[in-house]
Motif scaffolding. Structure first.
Motif, short mmCIF file in Angstrom:
data_model
loop_
_atom_site.label_atom_id
_atom_site.label_comp_id
_atom_site.label_asym_id
_atom_site.label_seq_id
_atom_site.Cartn_x
_atom_site.Cartn_y
_atom_site.Cartn_z
N ASP A 36 -5.92 3.18 5.23
CA ASP A 36 -4.71 2.46 4.83
C ASP A 36 -3.68 2.64 5.93
O ASP A 36 -3.43 3.76 6.38
N ALA A 37 -3.10 1.55 6.36
CA ALA A 37 -2.03 1.54 7.36
C ALA A 37 -0.94 0.61 6.84
O ALA A 37 -0.85 -0.55 7.25
N PRO A 38 -0.09 1.09 5.93
CA PRO A 38 0.86 0.21 5.26
C PRO A 38 1.87 -0.47 6.17
O PRO A 38 2.42 -1.51 5.81
N TYR A 39 2.11 0.07 7.35
CA TYR A 39 3.10 -0.53 8.26
C TYR A 39 2.46 -1.47 9.29
O TYR A 39 3.15 -1.98 10.16
N GLY A 115 4.09 -0.72 19.21
CA GLY A 115 4.44 0.61 18.71
C GLY A 115 3.27 1.36 18.10
O GLY A 115 2.11 1.07 18.36
N GLU A 116 3.63 2.34 17.27
CA GLU A 116 2.66 3.20 16.60
C GLU A 116 2.62 2.89 15.11
O GLU A 116 3.65 2.61 14.51
N ILE A 117 1.43 2.97 14.55
CA ILE A 117 1.26 2.75 13.12
C ILE A 117 0.51 3.95 12.55
O ILE A 117 -0.60 4.27 13.00
N PRO A 118 1.08 4.66 11.57
CA PRO A 118 0.37 5.78 10.95
C PRO A 118 -0.80 5.27 10.10
O PRO A 118 -0.72 4.22 9.47
#
Length: 133
Positions: A36-39, A115-118
């Motif tokens: 899951d990567a909500p952003y 950018g970065e995605i958690p």
């Protein structure tokens, strides 16, 4: 006779220590991981990452929910508790860095031009993987 019994006693007492060192939990990266990567941008926020070993080298594939295509991982580097790889998605090179937290959870990030995605991952069981296929 006393020396032999002392040596045997020391060996018997040290045996549990040696066995305990060999029974340490080994984190296993290999398997199917639901992520899951909500952003993440729409359409890329969930799916699966499969980590496997082919010819004694780790390999990865990434698939997104609602899409049958599997993106192969490139430049895969796996350690005992982490895996790093790149995937080429929609004209962008995305670097994925993951670290295992326990037997069923991994976390990390995907880095791309914006950018970065958690990312959080949960290992699926064999029965869950069979149902989805």
């Amino acid at each position: 006779m006393k020396k032999v019994s002392v040596i045997v006693l020391i060996m018997v007492l040290s045996l549990p220590v040696l066995i305990a060192q060999n029974n340490q939990v080994k984190n296993d990266l290999v398997g199917t991981w639901k992520f899951d990567a909500p952003y993440a941008p729409e359409g890329y926020s969930s799916g699966t990452i499969v980590v496997s070993i082919v010819e004694q080298k780790h390999t990865t594939t990434m698939a997104f929910t609602g899409n049958d295509f599997k993106f192969p991982g490139e430049n895969v580097k796996a350690d005992k508790d982490s895996v790093l790889f790149s995937v080429y998605i929609d004209g962008q090179d995305v670097k994925v860095m993951l670290k295992i937290e326990n037997d069923t959870i991994m976390s990390g990030k995907a880095i791309y031009s914006e950018g970065e995605i958690p990312i959080t991952l949960t290992k699926t069981t064999a029965s869950e993987a069979e149902i989805k296929q």
